[in-house]
Design a protein around this motif. Structure first.
Motif, PDB file in Angstrom:
ATOM      1  N   LEU A   1       0.825  -1.207   0.000  1.00 17.32           N
ATOM      2  CA  LEU A   1       0.000   0.000   0.000  1.00 17.32           C
ATOM      3  C   LEU A   1       0.858   1.254   0.000  1.00 17.32           C
ATOM      4  O   LEU A   1       0.561   2.221  -0.706  1.00 17.32           O
ATOM      5  CB  LEU A   1      -0.935  -0.006   1.210  1.00 17.32           C
ATOM      6  N   TRP A   2       1.926   1.246   0.773  1.00 17.39           N
ATOM      7  CA  TRP A   2       2.824   2.398   0.805  1.00 17.39           C
ATOM      8  C   TRP A   2       3.413   2.663  -0.580  1.00 17.39           C
ATOM      9  O   TRP A   2       3.481   3.809  -1.029  1.00 17.39           O
ATOM     10  CB  TRP A   2       3.941   2.162   1.817  1.00 17.39           C
ATOM     11  N   LEU A   3       3.816   1.600  -1.251  1.00 16.31           N
ATOM     12  CA  LEU A   3       4.397   1.771  -2.582  1.00 16.31           C
ATOM     13  C   LEU A   3       3.352   2.183  -3.619  1.00 16.31           C
ATOM     14  O   LEU A   3       3.651   2.924  -4.551  1.00 16.31           O
ATOM     15  CB  LEU A   3       5.112   0.497  -3.018  1.00 16.31           C
ATOM     16  N   MET A   4       2.123   1.725  -3.462  1.00 18.37           N
ATOM     17  CA  MET A   4       1.071   2.129  -4.400  1.00 18.37           C
ATOM     18  C   MET A   4       0.691   3.597  -4.219  1.00 18.37           C
ATOM     19  O   MET A   4       0.323   4.262  -5.182  1.00 18.37           O
ATOM     20  CB  MET A   4      -0.165   1.249  -4.222  1.00 18.37           C
ATOM     21  N   LEU A   5       0.767   4.093  -3.003  1.00 22.45           N
ATOM     22  CA  LEU A   5       0.383   5.480  -2.735  1.00 22.45           C
ATOM     23  C   LEU A   5       1.472   6.477  -3.107  1.00 22.45           C
ATOM     24  O   LEU A   5       1.189   7.666  -3.248  1.00 22.45           O
ATOM     25  CB  LEU A   5       0.008   5.649  -1.263  1.00 22.45           C
TER      26      LEU A   5
ATOM     27  N   LEU B   1      12.740   2.078   1.419  1.00 22.37           N
ATOM     28  CA  LEU B   1      13.190   1.961   2.808  1.00 22.37           C
ATOM     29  C   LEU B   1      12.102   2.374   3.785  1.00 22.37           C
ATOM     30  O   LEU B   1      11.884   1.715   4.809  1.00 22.37           O
ATOM     31  CB  LEU B   1      14.450   2.802   3.030  1.00 22.37           C
ATOM     32  N   LEU B   2      11.417   3.468   3.485  1.00 19.60           N
ATOM     33  CA  LEU B   2      10.347   3.925   4.377  1.00 19.60           C
ATOM     34  C   LEU B   2       9.196   2.924   4.400  1.00 19.60           C
ATOM     35  O   LEU B   2       8.614   2.668   5.467  1.00 19.60           O
ATOM     36  CB  LEU B   2       9.858   5.299   3.934  1.00 19.60           C
ATOM     37  N   ALA B   3       8.880   2.336   3.261  1.00 17.85           N
ATOM     38  CA  ALA B   3       7.836   1.311   3.215  1.00 17.85           C
ATOM     39  C   ALA B   3       8.231   0.103   4.064  1.00 17.85           C
ATOM     40  O   ALA B   3       7.407  -0.453   4.787  1.00 17.85           O
ATOM     41  CB  ALA B   3       7.579   0.887   1.773  1.00 17.85           C
ATOM     42  N   ALA B   4       9.494  -0.288   3.991  1.00 17.82           N
ATOM     43  CA  ALA B   4       9.963  -1.425   4.789  1.00 17.82           C
ATOM     44  C   ALA B   4       9.909  -1.106   6.281  1.00 17.82           C
ATOM     45  O   ALA B   4       9.510  -1.947   7.093  1.00 17.82           O
ATOM     46  CB  ALA B   4      11.373  -1.808   4.370  1.00 17.82           C
ATOM     47  N   VAL B   5      10.307   0.106   6.652  1.00 19.99           N
ATOM     48  CA  VAL B   5      10.273   0.493   8.065  1.00 19.99           C
ATOM     49  C   VAL B   5       8.842   0.510   8.589  1.00 19.99           C
ATOM     50  O   VAL B   5       8.547  -0.017   9.669  1.00 19.99           O
ATOM     51  CB  VAL B   5      10.957   1.873   8.264  1.00 19.99           C
ATOM     52  N   VAL B   6       7.931   1.089   7.815  1.00 20.74           N
ATOM     53  CA  VAL B   6       6.522   1.126   8.231  1.00 20.74           C
ATOM     54  C   VAL B   6       5.964  -0.288   8.310  1.00 20.74           C
ATOM     55  O   VAL B   6       5.252  -0.640   9.255  1.00 20.74           O
ATOM     56  CB  VAL B   6       5.693   2.005   7.266  1.00 20.74           C
ATOM     57  N   ALA B   7       6.282  -1.120   7.322  1.00 22.18           N
ATOM     58  CA  ALA B   7       5.775  -2.489   7.295  1.00 22.18           C
ATOM     59  C   ALA B   7       6.307  -3.327   8.453  1.00 22.18           C
ATOM     60  O   ALA B   7       5.630  -4.244   8.911  1.00 22.18           O
ATOM     61  CB  ALA B   7       6.128  -3.144   5.972  1.00 22.18           C
TER      62      ALA B   7
END
Length: 82
Positions: free
Chosen positions: A18-22, A32-38
């Motif tokens: 979802l982070w990458l789609m947005l 990196l931010l998507a991985a940290v949030v995930a």
């Protein structure tokens, strides 16, 4: 160890996707931010997860579902006729 690092693996995957789609780009910073949030969101929300429920009396659950369904249908008709 696996349960501590990934308490909800499907939630982690969904958050990452979802982070990458947005975000419009697949830059390294976004990855990196998507991985940290995930990784961190399920860890911090793990204490908020409810305990598993065991249904001891299925007939009571069925009566509740029927009562709620009846109330929903009845209120829909009341709104439609006004």
């Amino acid at each position: 160890m696996k349960n501590r690092l990934f308490p909800a693996p499907l939630l982690s995957i969904a958050l990452f996707a979802l982070w990458l789609m947005l975000n419009p780009s697949l830059a390294v910073g976004n990855l990196l931010l998507a991985a940290v949030v995930a990784l961190l969101a399920p860890l911090f929300s793990a204490p908020l997860r409810p305990l598993p429920v065991r249904v001891r009396h299925p007939r009571v659950l069925l009566r509740l579902i029927i009562a709620v369904g009846h109330d929903v249908i009845e209120s829909n008709f009341m709104v439609a006729w006004k």
